[in-house]
Write a protein that holds these residues in place. Structure first.
Motif, short mmCIF file in Angstrom:
data_model
loop_
_atom_site.label_atom_id
_atom_site.label_comp_id
_atom_site.label_asym_id
_atom_site.label_seq_id
_atom_site.Cartn_x
_atom_site.Cartn_y
_atom_site.Cartn_z
N UNK A 83 7.63 5.49 3.65
CA UNK A 83 7.11 6.61 4.00
C UNK A 83 6.31 6.30 5.22
N UNK A 84 6.44 7.35 6.02
CA UNK A 84 5.21 7.21 7.29
C UNK A 84 4.72 8.66 7.39
N UNK A 85 3.62 8.84 7.81
CA UNK A 85 2.61 9.74 7.73
C UNK A 85 1.88 9.72 8.94
N UNK A 86 1.44 11.00 9.52
CA UNK A 86 0.44 11.01 10.60
C UNK A 86 -0.99 11.01 10.07
N UNK A 87 -1.73 10.14 10.43
CA UNK A 87 -3.18 10.16 9.68
C UNK A 87 -3.99 9.97 10.83
N UNK A 88 -5.25 10.44 10.55
CA UNK A 88 -6.42 10.09 11.40
C UNK A 88 -7.76 9.53 11.13
N UNK A 89 -7.70 9.32 9.83
CA UNK A 89 -8.86 8.61 9.26
C UNK A 89 -8.33 7.77 7.76
N UNK A 90 -9.18 6.69 7.61
CA UNK A 90 -9.10 5.81 6.79
C UNK A 90 -9.03 6.49 5.26
N UNK A 91 -9.67 7.57 5.22
CA UNK A 91 -9.91 8.32 4.04
C UNK A 91 -8.43 9.02 3.47
N UNK A 92 -7.76 9.46 4.51
CA UNK A 92 -6.40 9.94 4.62
C UNK A 92 -5.51 8.95 4.06
N UNK A 93 -5.67 7.55 4.63
CA UNK A 93 -4.94 6.71 4.02
C UNK A 93 -4.97 6.45 2.81
N UNK A 94 -6.27 6.34 2.27
CA UNK A 94 -6.65 5.94 0.96
C UNK A 94 -6.08 7.11 0.01
N UNK A 95 -6.03 8.25 0.37
CA UNK A 95 -5.37 9.43 -0.50
C UNK A 95 -4.20 9.29 -0.65
N UNK A 96 -3.50 9.29 0.43
CA UNK A 96 -1.79 9.05 0.56
C UNK A 96 -1.50 7.77 -0.34
N UNK A 97 -2.17 6.67 -0.17
CA UNK A 97 -1.65 5.57 -1.11
C UNK A 97 -2.05 5.80 -2.46
#
Length: 89
Positions: free
Chosen positions: A29-43
């Motif tokens: 999966x590949x997502x456009x993210x702008x913050x580390x918090x977004x990454x944590x939520x997606x994971x």
């Protein structure tokens, strides 16, 4: 003459991939993210959705200068999953 840096990025639409080898399935999966918090939520969402996955390996880089980055092997042998993912980004 002004020099302008150009780079490619993932659009707002997530991308998905699938690969199978020797009875193992690999989801990507590949997502456009702008913050580390977004990454944590997606994971976290993917860990919940794919609760039976043995490993949820991931990587990210933030900013045009790639100053923020991280990779995680999630139990795979050291540097065999997260680091190669980061290298492809």
């Amino acid at each position: 003459m002004e020099l302008i840096d150009e780079y490619l990025t993932i659009t707002d639409s997530p991308a998905e991939g699938f690969y199978s080898e020797k009875r193992s399935k690999f989801l990507a999966f590949a997502f456009h993210v702008t913050t580390e918090e977004e990454v944590k939520n997606i994971v976290a969402e993917h860990r919940k959705k794919y609760y039976d996955a043995r490993h949820v390996c991931w990587a990210y880089t933030l900013g045009a200068d790639h100053s923020q980055f991280r990779a995680n092997d999630d139990g795979e042998p050291s540097s065999t999953a997260g680091k190669p993912i980061l290298g492809q980004i």
